[in-house]
Write an enzyme that holds these catalytic residues in place. Sequence first.
Site, PDB file in Angstrom:
ATOM      1  N   HIS A 234     -10.084 -32.895  20.030  1.00  0.00           N
ATOM      2  CA  HIS A 234      -9.158 -33.892  20.341  1.00  0.00           C
ATOM      3  C   HIS A 234      -8.096 -34.014  19.073  1.00  0.00           C
ATOM      4  CE1 HIS A 234      -7.059 -37.689  21.120  1.00  0.00           C
ATOM      5  NE2 HIS A 234      -7.319 -38.436  19.823  1.00  0.00           N
TER       6      HIS A 234
ATOM      7  N   GLY B 228      -5.693 -38.187  24.169  1.00  0.00           N
ATOM      8  CA  GLY B 228      -4.227 -37.680  24.045  1.00  0.00           C
ATOM      9  C   GLY B 228      -3.304 -37.817  25.242  1.00  0.00           C
TER      10      GLY B 228
ATOM     11  N   GLY C 158      -8.139 -42.899  26.412  1.00  0.00           N
ATOM     12  CA  GLY C 158      -8.258 -44.360  25.833  1.00  0.00           C
ATOM     13  C   GLY C 158      -6.961 -45.052  26.539  1.00  0.00           C
ATOM     14  N   ARG C 159      -5.703 -44.594  25.635  1.00  0.00           N
ATOM     15  CA  ARG C 159      -4.403 -45.267  26.035  1.00  0.00           C
ATOM     16  C   ARG C 159      -4.080 -44.914  27.623  1.00  0.00           C
ATOM     17  NH1 ARG C 159       1.244 -43.560  23.944  1.00  0.00           N
ATOM     18  NH2 ARG C 159       0.398 -41.431  24.058  1.00  0.00           N
TER      19      ARG C 159
ATOM     20  N   TYR D 132      -4.134 -50.195  21.899  1.00  0.00           N
ATOM     21  CA  TYR D 132      -3.657 -50.478  20.706  1.00  0.00           C
ATOM     22  C   TYR D 132      -2.980 -51.501  20.340  1.00  0.00           C
ATOM     23  CZ  TYR D 132      -5.653 -46.102  20.710  1.00  0.00           C
ATOM     24  OH  TYR D 132      -6.653 -45.018  20.870  1.00  0.00           O
TER      25      TYR D 132
ATOM     26  N   ARG E 251       2.050 -51.690  16.761  1.00  0.00           N
ATOM     27  CA  ARG E 251       2.449 -50.221  17.023  1.00  0.00           C
ATOM     28  C   ARG E 251       3.942 -49.922  16.320  1.00  0.00           C
ATOM     29  NH1 ARG E 251       3.000 -48.131  21.709  1.00  0.00           N
ATOM     30  NH2 ARG E 251       2.273 -45.999  21.138  1.00  0.00           N
TER      31      ARG E 251
ATOM     32  N   CYS F 128       6.305 -62.905   7.349  1.00  0.00           N
ATOM     33  CA  CYS F 128       7.266 -63.008   5.988  1.00  0.00           C
ATOM     34  C   CYS F 128       7.350 -61.373   5.388  1.00  0.00           C
ATOM     35  CB  CYS F 128       6.545 -63.808   4.799  1.00  0.00           C
ATOM     36  SG  CYS F 128       6.564 -65.292   5.314  1.00  0.00           S
ATOM     37  N   GLU F 129       7.824 -60.509   6.328  1.00  0.00           N
ATOM     38  CA  GLU F 129       7.947 -59.070   5.936  1.00  0.00           C
ATOM     39  C   GLU F 129       9.221 -58.583   6.919  1.00  0.00           C
ATOM     40  OE1 GLU F 129       6.053 -57.343   4.088  1.00  0.00           O
ATOM     41  OE2 GLU F 129       4.455 -58.627   3.842  1.00  0.00           O
TER      42      GLU F 129
ATOM     43  N   GLU G  40     -11.632 -37.648  27.615  1.00  0.00           N
ATOM     44  CA  GLU G  40     -12.031 -38.848  26.921  1.00  0.00           C
ATOM     45  C   GLU G  40     -10.455 -39.607  26.794  1.00  0.00           C
ATOM     46  OE1 GLU G  40     -12.277 -39.116  22.354  1.00  0.00           O
ATOM     47  OE2 GLU G  40     -14.314 -38.542  23.221  1.00  0.00           O
TER      48      GLU G  40
END
Length: 437
Positions: free
Chosen positions: A204, A240, A283-284, A392, A321, A356-357, A281
């Site tokens: 991967h 991927g 995911g996304r 994610y 993200r 607060c960022e 494999e």
Amino acid sequence: MPEPVKMTPIMKEIAGVKIADLVGEFGTPLFVYDEARILSQLKDLEQFDVVRYAQKACSNLAILRILHRAGAKVDAVSAMEILRAIKAGFKPHPETEDEIPEIVYTADIFDRDALDLCVKYGIHVNCGSIDMIHQLGRAMNERPETEYPVEITLRINPGFGHGHSQKTNTGGPLSKHGIWYQDIPTALAVAGRYGLMITGLHIHIGSGTDFEHLAQCCSAMKDFAMTVGSSVHTISTGGGLPTVYREGDEYVDIAKYYELWDKTRCEIEQMNQTPITLEIEPGRYLAAESGFMLSEVRAVKTQGGTDLFYLLDAGFNTLARPMLYGSYHPMAICPLNGDPDEERPMVNAVVCGPLCESGDVFTQEEGGFVVTREMPRAWTGDVLVMGGAGAYGFVMGSNYNSKLYAAEVLIRGGKPYCIRKRQTFEQLVENEIMLDD
């Protein structure tokens, strides 16, 4: 090849359910998943012998159960992901020698809990470091009563990598992932010392990579299989696969991709005189486009007299993200303030969260550069819809600023079902202990 999920600037429904009704019943911030999209993405990959879902992308038990019932296998990267998979119905260990493992543990280390679970349940391990082989071998030899034959897979770093961000590149000399390809002979020697049989190979190289780089893995896999020999009966292409987030993004040609890997599989079979199972494999690829994040616009203001800002009740604690990778998510407005049918002019706005960022910005590019997005004029009380949030998204959330985790909803057959209740303050602090004065 799938059709991208279409989002219009004004959006009032998700999978046939009114956004106003979703917000009214479940509140905001809210993650919403379309079951039909998950299943259609899975079907795109049916040519592969095994589709093994990388649950780190979206690990809600309801999502895992859907994929289990649809015939997918699962990848776990932690002790708790192993237990999630078991709870969702995946068998921890094959019941026969010919059965494909429903759960594979893939990592570069064992923490102690993960090692204990892999030994206890006989979980198939995809080893990303030689130390993992040592640790598993010692643990299995310390428990000779274990009835399972000990087969392992090697995750190989082929010496190159690629991804949509340098932070998602999982191959090459600067990546921590996988056993360096030149160390395969050492891995073979260590496995042999403990009586572990290497029956699978896995590559991967990164998330969101392109076809050219994905295809490079084929020739590398053939070389690695030649080195390991005839004990290999499974090869995994890894994940991927790209996801379409914006205009100009492209899917990989799955049919062409499969043809490349099937040819590689056939060459390895001929070379080693052993049948080979071909895994992928994702995911996304399975989860991302099914998901939407809904948040309420809580303030609209201008800075410097010209720059327009939409401030939401969701921040990078909800969807990390954009801050982590400068990732792009398509956006739409659901008008809940005023006449829902009134035409809204298009404007350029910066979309931000409440934290607060200064980095709590959803419209930023990699490196933290803040940009504007053209979208309809919004008012406080409207809902901003972010697409491509199924992977994610929730799983990378946090309680930063003591913000509560969002709720999750699954749309099945045009009806919404709560698959995670919103966190409460009592749940937020239940494991904290105040000392006596």
